[in-house]
Design an enzyme around this catalytic site. Structure first.
Site, PDB file in Angstrom:
ATOM      1  N   MET A   1       3.748 -37.248 -67.195  1.00  0.00           N
ATOM      2  CA  MET A   1       3.867 -36.964 -65.761  1.00  0.00           C
ATOM      3  C   MET A   1       4.303 -35.521 -65.584  1.00  0.00           C
ATOM      4  O   MET A   1       5.355 -35.119 -66.089  1.00  0.00           O
ATOM      5  CB  MET A   1       4.839 -37.952 -65.124  1.00  0.00           C
ATOM      6  CG  MET A   1       4.217 -39.342 -64.955  1.00  0.00           C
ATOM      7  SD  MET A   1       5.415 -40.648 -64.583  1.00  0.00           S
ATOM      8  CE  MET A   1       6.106 -40.117 -63.048  1.00  0.00           C
ATOM      9  N   GLU A   2       3.477 -34.775 -64.871  1.00  0.00           N
ATOM     10  CA  GLU A   2       3.650 -33.330 -64.750  1.00  0.00           C
ATOM     11  C   GLU A   2       5.005 -32.955 -64.155  1.00  0.00           C
ATOM     12  O   GLU A   2       5.400 -33.472 -63.111  1.00  0.00           O
ATOM     13  CB  GLU A   2       2.528 -32.795 -63.854  1.00  0.00           C
ATOM     14  CG  GLU A   2       2.104 -31.413 -64.232  1.00  0.00           C
ATOM     15  CD  GLU A   2       2.557 -30.400 -63.230  1.00  0.00           C
ATOM     16  OE1 GLU A   2       2.689 -30.760 -62.051  1.00  0.00           O
ATOM     17  OE2 GLU A   2       2.801 -29.248 -63.633  1.00  0.00           O
TER      18      GLU A   2
ATOM     19  N   GLN B   1      -3.589 -35.095 -72.249  1.00  0.00           N
ATOM     20  CA  GLN B   1      -4.346 -35.250 -70.998  1.00  0.00           C
ATOM     21  C   GLN B   1      -4.868 -33.897 -70.522  1.00  0.00           C
ATOM     22  O   GLN B   1      -4.101 -32.927 -70.399  1.00  0.00           O
ATOM     23  CB  GLN B   1      -3.485 -35.877 -69.902  1.00  0.00           C
ATOM     24  CG  GLN B   1      -4.342 -36.203 -68.672  1.00  0.00           C
ATOM     25  CD  GLN B   1      -3.575 -36.850 -67.534  1.00  0.00           C
ATOM     26  OE1 GLN B   1      -2.773 -36.196 -66.879  1.00  0.00           O
ATOM     27  NE2 GLN B   1      -3.810 -38.134 -67.320  1.00  0.00           N
TER      28      GLN B   1
ATOM     29  N   CYS C   1      -4.978 -36.848 -60.036  1.00  0.00           N
ATOM     30  CA  CYS C   1      -3.936 -35.984 -59.463  1.00  0.00           C
ATOM     31  C   CYS C   1      -4.230 -35.706 -57.981  1.00  0.00           C
ATOM     32  O   CYS C   1      -5.324 -35.258 -57.639  1.00  0.00           O
ATOM     33  CB  CYS C   1      -3.872 -34.682 -60.246  1.00  0.00           C
ATOM     34  SG  CYS C   1      -2.656 -33.548 -59.557  1.00  0.00           S
TER      35      CYS C   1
ATOM     36  N   LYS D   1      -8.164 -41.531 -66.606  1.00  0.00           N
ATOM     37  CA  LYS D   1      -7.138 -42.048 -65.689  1.00  0.00           C
ATOM     38  C   LYS D   1      -7.634 -41.766 -64.276  1.00  0.00           C
ATOM     39  O   LYS D   1      -7.825 -40.603 -63.900  1.00  0.00           O
ATOM     40  CB  LYS D   1      -5.824 -41.312 -65.959  1.00  0.00           C
ATOM     41  CG  LYS D   1      -4.746 -41.475 -64.902  1.00  0.00           C
ATOM     42  CD  LYS D   1      -3.756 -42.546 -65.273  1.00  0.00           C
ATOM     43  CE  LYS D   1      -2.706 -42.766 -64.210  1.00  0.00           C
ATOM     44  NZ  LYS D   1      -1.812 -41.645 -63.987  1.00  0.00           N
TER      45      LYS D   1
ATOM     46  N   ASN E   1      -1.905 -49.579 -63.625  1.00  0.00           N
ATOM     47  CA  ASN E   1      -0.816 -48.625 -63.364  1.00  0.00           C
ATOM     48  C   ASN E   1      -0.477 -48.638 -61.882  1.00  0.00           C
ATOM     49  O   ASN E   1      -1.356 -48.795 -61.034  1.00  0.00           O
ATOM     50  CB  ASN E   1      -1.262 -47.221 -63.822  1.00  0.00           C
ATOM     51  CG  ASN E   1      -0.322 -46.114 -63.383  1.00  0.00           C
ATOM     52  OD1 ASN E   1      -0.691 -45.258 -62.581  1.00  0.00           O
ATOM     53  ND2 ASN E   1       0.895 -46.121 -63.887  1.00  0.00           N
ATOM     54  N   GLY E   2       0.811 -48.463 -61.621  1.00  0.00           N
ATOM     55  CA  GLY E   2       1.293 -48.386 -60.245  1.00  0.00           C
ATOM     56  C   GLY E   2       2.336 -49.436 -59.948  1.00  0.00           C
ATOM     57  O   GLY E   2       2.052 -50.637 -60.055  1.00  0.00           O
TER      58      GLY E   2
ATOM     59  N   ARG F   1       6.802 -44.058 -62.728  1.00  0.00           N
ATOM     60  CA  ARG F   1       8.184 -43.749 -62.354  1.00  0.00           C
ATOM     61  C   ARG F   1       9.175 -44.781 -62.880  1.00  0.00           C
ATOM     62  O   ARG F   1      10.353 -44.474 -63.092  1.00  0.00           O
ATOM     63  CB  ARG F   1       8.269 -43.606 -60.838  1.00  0.00           C
ATOM     64  CG  ARG F   1       7.574 -42.351 -60.341  1.00  0.00           C
ATOM     65  CD  ARG F   1       7.298 -42.400 -58.863  1.00  0.00           C
ATOM     66  NE  ARG F   1       6.316 -43.435 -58.541  1.00  0.00           N
ATOM     67  CZ  ARG F   1       5.887 -43.706 -57.326  1.00  0.00           C
ATOM     68  NH1 ARG F   1       6.377 -43.040 -56.312  1.00  0.00           N
ATOM     69  NH2 ARG F   1       4.982 -44.657 -57.129  1.00  0.00           N
TER      70      ARG F   1
HETATM   71  C1  FMN Z   1       6.078 -36.259 -60.436  1.00  0.00           C
HETATM   72  C2  FMN Z   1       4.847 -36.973 -60.924  1.00  0.00           C
HETATM   73  C3  FMN Z   1       4.023 -36.345 -61.838  1.00  0.00           C
HETATM   74  C4  FMN Z   1       2.868 -36.994 -62.305  1.00  0.00           C
HETATM   75  N1  FMN Z   1       2.078 -36.366 -63.229  1.00  0.00           N
HETATM   76  C5  FMN Z   1       0.991 -37.013 -63.727  1.00  0.00           C
HETATM   77  C6  FMN Z   1       0.177 -36.413 -64.747  1.00  0.00           C
HETATM   78  O1  FMN Z   1       0.419 -35.281 -65.205  1.00  0.00           O
HETATM   79  N2  FMN Z   1      -0.881 -37.124 -65.193  1.00  0.00           N
HETATM   80  C7  FMN Z   1      -1.171 -38.378 -64.716  1.00  0.00           C
HETATM   81  O2  FMN Z   1      -2.142 -38.991 -65.169  1.00  0.00           O
HETATM   82  N3  FMN Z   1      -0.431 -38.957 -63.780  1.00  0.00           N
HETATM   83  C8  FMN Z   1       0.636 -38.308 -63.281  1.00  0.00           C
HETATM   84  N4  FMN Z   1       1.408 -38.906 -62.323  1.00  0.00           N
HETATM   85  C9  FMN Z   1       1.052 -40.266 -61.856  1.00  0.00           C
HETATM   86  C10 FMN Z   1       1.734 -41.347 -62.683  1.00  0.00           C
HETATM   87  O3  FMN Z   1       1.276 -41.291 -64.022  1.00  0.00           O
HETATM   88  C11 FMN Z   1       1.378 -42.725 -62.130  1.00  0.00           C
HETATM   89  O4  FMN Z   1      -0.013 -42.884 -62.161  1.00  0.00           O
HETATM   90  C12 FMN Z   1       1.863 -42.920 -60.696  1.00  0.00           C
HETATM   91  O5  FMN Z   1       3.163 -42.430 -60.507  1.00  0.00           O
HETATM   92  C13 FMN Z   1       1.794 -44.407 -60.312  1.00  0.00           C
HETATM   93  O6  FMN Z   1       2.633 -45.178 -61.106  1.00  0.00           O
HETATM   94  P1  FMN Z   1       4.097 -45.625 -60.579  1.00  0.00           P
HETATM   95  O7  FMN Z   1       3.909 -46.218 -59.197  1.00  0.00           O
HETATM   96  O8  FMN Z   1       4.525 -46.624 -61.611  1.00  0.00           O
HETATM   97  O9  FMN Z   1       4.929 -44.384 -60.577  1.00  0.00           O
HETATM   98  C14 FMN Z   1       2.542 -38.285 -61.827  1.00  0.00           C
HETATM   99  C15 FMN Z   1       3.394 -38.909 -60.898  1.00  0.00           C
HETATM  100  C16 FMN Z   1       4.531 -38.271 -60.442  1.00  0.00           C
HETATM  101  C17 FMN Z   1       5.408 -38.985 -59.449  1.00  0.00           C
END
Ligand code: FMN
Length: 304
Positions: free
Chosen positions: A1-2, A61, A91, A132, A192-193, A217
């Site tokens: 996660m970025e 990624q 993204c 993804k 995911n989510g 998260r």
């Molecule tokens: C701050 C932040 C950075 C993220 N960066 C990426 C990323 O670099 N690559 C990616 O595939 N998903 C990224 N995501 C998405 C998460 O991998 C995930 O798909 C999304 O948060 C949904 O899952 P959750 O509801 O369990 O958090 C990011 C999400 C957040 C909140």
């Protein structure tokens, strides 16, 4: 996660356990190929067989919109030691989307398929290529077609974040929309989510039928969530980490950064902001360090 799950955080979380694999933050390709040192900086595990210190495989990624550039970059990463490539089609950042990257590509499934096909054909057969995606850009109506196009283009598995781009990160994730995707694919679908607890996983599994899950998260809010899920799958139950155990992880995370790394206070505050959604103690610690600007002062508070 970025900006959140960088190499030190990957090291910390995978050392707690329960992960089959983890993914780097996205590496964006837009203006040509990147030098080798950029890959190593972003993905230091490259120098360690693409594994975290605890031995968890790390997937690189990539994010971009040009099939040839992504293919050449994936091949370069593999030559440097990458063991698997994931392509980001999820993204939601305006900056990224304006350049036709990330979730903007959900409006162009043909281009997504071209990207997957180009990357697949640039890599040795033994290197997995995954994608993804979100359910769609502004509507989930084409989710099944998009996933099928990716499968036909040669992706080994697909992770679907069960929200559209326009949903942002707002709850609830729409797990029910994963079922028709899973039923259409022959390759694995990773859900995911909103998987923030073992109970969430059970409900997601029941609703979507998906066996595989990617944490987002939730991994930050409850650092032993993957371990809890693994234990549950083995018919075991482990006591969840409490705030006192988690608090002890914060200085350990700081130790994982190279001396002189900038922005560490912000990193800790960002993590605490997630932890406080689950742990009342984290809210108090967040308040205590909110105005601090140097890591020594933060460490002094954490030591109390
Ligand atoms: C701050 C932040 C950075 C993220 N960066 C990426 C990323 O670099 N690559 C990616 O595939 N998903 C990224 N995501 C998405 C998460 O991998 C995930 O798909 C999304 O948060 C949904 O899952 P959750 O509801 O369990 O958090 C990011 C999400 C957040 C909140």
């Amino acid at each position: 996660m970025e900006g959140v799950i960088d190499a030190p955080m990957r090291r910390l979380l995978t050392a707690i356990g329960g992960y089959d694999a983890c993914v780097t933050e996205f590496l964006r390709l837009s203006d040509g190929e990147l030098p080798a040192h950029t890959y190593h900086k972003h993905f230091p595990e490259l120098a360690h067989d693409s594994q975290t210190a605890g031995g968890t495989p790390v997937i690189l990624q990539l994010l971009g919109s040009e099939p040839e550039l992504l293919a050449a970059s994936a091949a370069r990463a593999v030559a440097l030691g990458a063991i698997a490539i994931d392509l980001n089609f999820g993204c939601p950042s305006r900056f990224v989307n304006r350049k036709q990257g990330g979730a903007a590509l959900l409006k162009e499934p043909e281009r997504m398929a071209q990207i997957v096909a180009a990357v697949r054909s640039a890599l040795p057969a033994g290197i997995p290529v995954s994608a993804k995606m979100r359910l769609g850009y502004d509507t989930p109506d084409r989710a099944v077609d998009i996933a099928l196009a990716l499968e036909q283009a040669g992706t080994d598995f697909i992770t679907v974040h069960a929200r559209t781009r326009d949903d942002g990160y707002r709850a609830p994730a729409r797990w029910e929309l994963l079922r028709p995707i899973r039923e259409s694919l022959t390759i694995p679908l990773v859900a995911n989510g909103d998987i923030n607890s073992v109970d969430d996983w059970r409900r997601c599994h029941e609703i979507s039928g998906c066996e595989h899950v990617m944490l987002g998260r939730g991994a930050l809010m409850q650092p032993d969530l993957a371990l809890q899920l693994r234990a549950w799958h083995r018919d075991d139950e482990i006591e969840a980490m409490q705030w006192r155990d988690i608090q002890a992880l914060l200085p350990i995370l700081l130790e994982h950064y190279a001396p002189g790394t900038r922005g560490l206070c912000a990193r800790i505050k960002q993590w605490l902001a997630m932890l406080r959604q689950r742990h009342a103690g984290a809210a108090a610690t967040f308040d205590a360090i909110r105005t601090l600007k140097d890591t020594d002062s933060v460490l002094a508070v954490l030591a109390v």
